[in-house]
Design a protein around this motif. Structure first.
Motif, PDB file in Angstrom:
ATOM      1  N   ARG A  52       0.803  -1.216   0.000  1.00 48.74           N
ATOM      2  CA  ARG A  52       0.000   0.000   0.000  1.00 48.74           C
ATOM      3  C   ARG A  52       0.837   1.267   0.000  1.00 48.74           C
ATOM      4  N   PHE A  53       1.943   1.258   0.741  1.00 43.27           N
ATOM      5  CA  PHE A  53       2.742   2.475   0.884  1.00 43.27           C
ATOM      6  C   PHE A  53       4.007   2.442   0.020  1.00 43.27           C
ATOM      7  N   HIS A  54       4.638   1.287  -0.108  1.00 40.69           N
ATOM      8  CA  HIS A  54       5.881   1.208  -0.874  1.00 40.69           C
ATOM      9  C   HIS A  54       5.657   0.933  -2.354  1.00 40.69           C
ATOM     10  N   GLY A  55       4.431   0.540  -2.715  1.00 39.33           N
ATOM     11  CA  GLY A  55       4.127   0.354  -4.123  1.00 39.33           C
ATOM     12  C   GLY A  55       4.649  -0.944  -4.713  1.00 39.33           C
ATOM     13  N   LEU A  56       4.999  -1.904  -3.863  1.00 39.74           N
ATOM     14  CA  LEU A  56       5.489  -3.197  -4.337  1.00 39.74           C
ATOM     15  C   LEU A  56       4.311  -4.137  -4.595  1.00 39.74           C
ATOM     16  N   ASP A  57       4.447  -4.975  -5.606  1.00 38.71           N
ATOM     17  CA  ASP A  57       3.380  -5.893  -5.957  1.00 38.71           C
ATOM     18  C   ASP A  57       3.891  -7.318  -6.120  1.00 38.71           C
ATOM     19  N   GLN A  58       4.931  -7.501  -6.962  1.00 35.49           N
ATOM     20  CA  GLN A  58       5.455  -8.815  -7.257  1.00 35.49           C
ATOM     21  C   GLN A  58       6.978  -8.779  -7.289  1.00 35.49           C
ATOM     22  N   VAL A  59       7.555  -9.959  -7.222  1.00 38.48           N
ATOM     23  CA  VAL A  59       8.990 -10.121  -7.468  1.00 38.48           C
ATOM     24  C   VAL A  59       9.165 -11.221  -8.503  1.00 38.48           C
ATOM     25  N   ARG A  60      10.294 -11.184  -9.204  1.00 33.65           N
ATOM     26  CA  ARG A  60      10.629 -12.219 -10.172  1.00 33.65           C
ATOM     27  C   ARG A  60      11.570 -13.225  -9.514  1.00 33.65           C
ATOM     28  N   LEU A  61      11.235 -14.501  -9.646  1.00 37.13           N
ATOM     29  CA  LEU A  61      12.054 -15.561  -9.061  1.00 37.13           C
ATOM     30  C   LEU A  61      12.234 -16.688 -10.061  1.00 37.13           C
ATOM     31  N   ASP A  62      13.382 -17.342  -9.989  1.00 28.83           N
ATOM     32  CA  ASP A  62      13.658 -18.535 -10.780  1.00 28.83           C
ATOM     33  C   ASP A  62      14.067 -19.631  -9.804  1.00 28.83           C
ATOM     34  N   PRO A  63      13.087 -20.340  -9.218  1.00 28.64           N
ATOM     35  CA  PRO A  63      13.390 -21.297  -8.145  1.00 28.64           C
ATOM     36  C   PRO A  63      14.372 -22.385  -8.543  1.00 28.64           C
ATOM     37  N   ASP A  64      14.375 -22.766  -9.812  1.00 25.36           N
ATOM     38  CA  ASP A  64      15.238 -23.858 -10.252  1.00 25.36           C
ATOM     39  C   ASP A  64      16.541 -23.376 -10.879  1.00 25.36           C
ATOM     40  N   GLY A  65      16.711 -22.061 -11.009  1.00 26.65           N
ATOM     41  CA  GLY A  65      17.888 -21.523 -11.671  1.00 26.65           C
ATOM     42  C   GLY A  65      18.994 -21.154 -10.703  1.00 26.65           C
ATOM     43  N   THR A  66      20.193 -21.028 -11.230  1.00 28.80           N
ATOM     44  CA  THR A  66      21.358 -20.636 -10.443  1.00 28.80           C
ATOM     45  C   THR A  66      21.737 -19.195 -10.767  1.00 28.80           C
ATOM     46  N   VAL A  67      22.693 -18.669 -10.021  1.00 27.23           N
ATOM     47  CA  VAL A  67      23.160 -17.320 -10.314  1.00 27.23           C
ATOM     48  C   VAL A  67      23.829 -17.280 -11.688  1.00 27.23           C
ATOM     49  N   GLU A  68      24.495 -18.361 -12.069  1.00 27.19           N
ATOM     50  CA  GLU A  68      25.071 -18.412 -13.417  1.00 27.19           C
ATOM     51  C   GLU A  68      23.989 -18.306 -14.482  1.00 27.19           C
ATOM     52  N   ASP A  69      22.840 -18.953 -14.245  1.00 26.14           N
ATOM     53  CA  ASP A  69      21.744 -18.882 -15.204  1.00 26.14           C
ATOM     54  C   ASP A  69      21.273 -17.446 -15.386  1.00 26.14           C
ATOM     55  N   LEU A  70      21.155 -16.714 -14.283  1.00 26.83           N
ATOM     56  CA  LEU A  70      20.727 -15.315 -14.357  1.00 26.83           C
ATOM     57  C   LEU A  70      21.704 -14.484 -15.187  1.00 26.83           C
ATOM     58  N   LEU A  71      22.978 -14.559 -14.821  1.00 30.82           N
ATOM     59  CA  LEU A  71      23.995 -13.748 -15.492  1.00 30.82           C
ATOM     60  C   LEU A  71      24.186 -14.187 -16.934  1.00 30.82           C
ATOM     61  N   ARG A  72      24.123 -15.490 -17.182  1.00 32.13           N
ATOM     62  CA  ARG A  72      24.291 -16.015 -18.540  1.00 32.13           C
ATOM     63  C   ARG A  72      23.192 -15.472 -19.458  1.00 32.13           C
TER      64      ARG A  72
END
Length: 315
Positions: free
Chosen positions: A37-57
């Motif tokens: 309500r105050f910070h304006g946040l709604d959702q986050v993006r997550l990749d439960p099965d992915g690694t940090v390498e997957d994100l950066l790659r």
């Protein structure tokens, strides 16, 4: 003069409502309501099965300007908010450099400014390139690759109490020692160690940090503007971090800078992507044509610990 040659981003397709994150972490309903309500946040993006390498790659793979220029990349800087992402001796940065054909580059991590480390990495990349000492054997200017993106693998990596909820977006940015677009005119950072500590376990420190935050952020923005010889009213757009909307509304009221010229549309759908926010929002601004050649814009960020930074660029 340091210039950003290209920016690419990756956002996992899975969107998770902040209420689901709150339930998993056992947050009181009051805090989840505060976030929405105050910070304006709604959702986050997550990749439960992915690694940090997957994100950066994925982010590096989307950086078309990197292809064919791998031999020009002299430095690879990985900007992170957290000092450690993987257990020793696993090194995701080395793995990625090997996959991208960048084993010849000097690669290291930059985490000294927490979520403001992305701007620090750009500044360091520019300094390294300026001191590099010559072109490539083919007479081409050297380049630096800046990466950002982290996994929400611990409680501290999922939430900043009463401030934000973290997300798993990533970005890749190609930096050169010069260029016609997105030239860095100034960079300023302020470190305030008196606010260093575990905010989740020290309510008094959290209160003090939240009270000082608007003034400290404004101060570093003013310093960057002065260093660039630019007045705030000459700034076309502020490219913010995505911690929340309320802190930027406060900055707008304090400075008179129009709220509609602070790019806040990514706060609700993406959440706070650690040190990648600045690159993600700049990518949005460029894609939507919010900046014209010659426009000056300001990128600002803050990191728990506490670090505040601002950079003025010319598109």
């Amino acid at each position: 003069m340091t210039a950003l040659h290209a920016v690419a981003v990756h956002l996992p397709p899975s969107s998770v409502p902040i209420e689901q994150v709150g339930r998993r972490l056992g947050l009181p309903d009051r805090q989840t309501v505060l976030f929405r309500r105050f910070h304006g946040l709604d959702q986050v993006r997550l990749d439960p099965d992915g690694t940090v390498e997957d994100l950066l790659r994925a982010a590096a793979g989307a950086l078309a300007a990197l292809r064919g220029n791998e031999h020009r990349v002299a430095y690879v800087l990985y900007a992170t908010s957290l000092p450690v992402q993987t257990p020793y001796p696993h090194n995701p940065l080395r793995t990625l450099c090997r996959e991208l054909g960048l084993e010849h580059a000097l690669a290291f991590k930059v985490s000294h400014h927490a979520c403001a480390s992305g701007l620090l990495a750009i500044d360091l990349a520019g300094r390294l390139l300026a001191a590099h000492g010559g072109a490539t054997p083919a007479g081409e200017e050297p380049l630096a690759l800046v990466l950002a993106g982290e996994k929400t693998f611990t409680r501290d990596a999922q939430i900043a109490p009463e401030i934000s909820v973290f997300s798993e977006g990533a970005a890749a940015c190609l930096v050169g020692p010069g260029g016609d677009r997105d030239r860095v005119l100034s960079y300023r950072a302020a470190l305030r160690g008196e606010y260093d500590g575990r905010l989740s376990e020290d309510p008094a420190l959290l209160t003090a940090f939240n009270r000082a935050y608007p003034e400290l952020l404004e101060a570093v923005i003013r310093e960057a503007l002065d260093a660039a010889g630019t007045r705030l009213e000459e700034i076309k757009l502020i490219v913010p971090h995505n911690a929340n909307r309320i802190s930027w509304r406060s900055l707008s009221r304090r400075t008179g800078f129009p709220l509609e010229r602070i790019l806040l549309e990514n706060v609700a759908p993406y959440g706070h992507c650690f040190a990648a926010d600045a690159f993600i929002n700049l990518h949005t601004a460029t894609r939507q044509g919010l900046l014209r050649p010659g426009d000056r814009y300001l990128v600002a960020a803050a990191g728990i610990g506490a670090a505040f930074s601002a950079m003025v660029l010319e598109h």
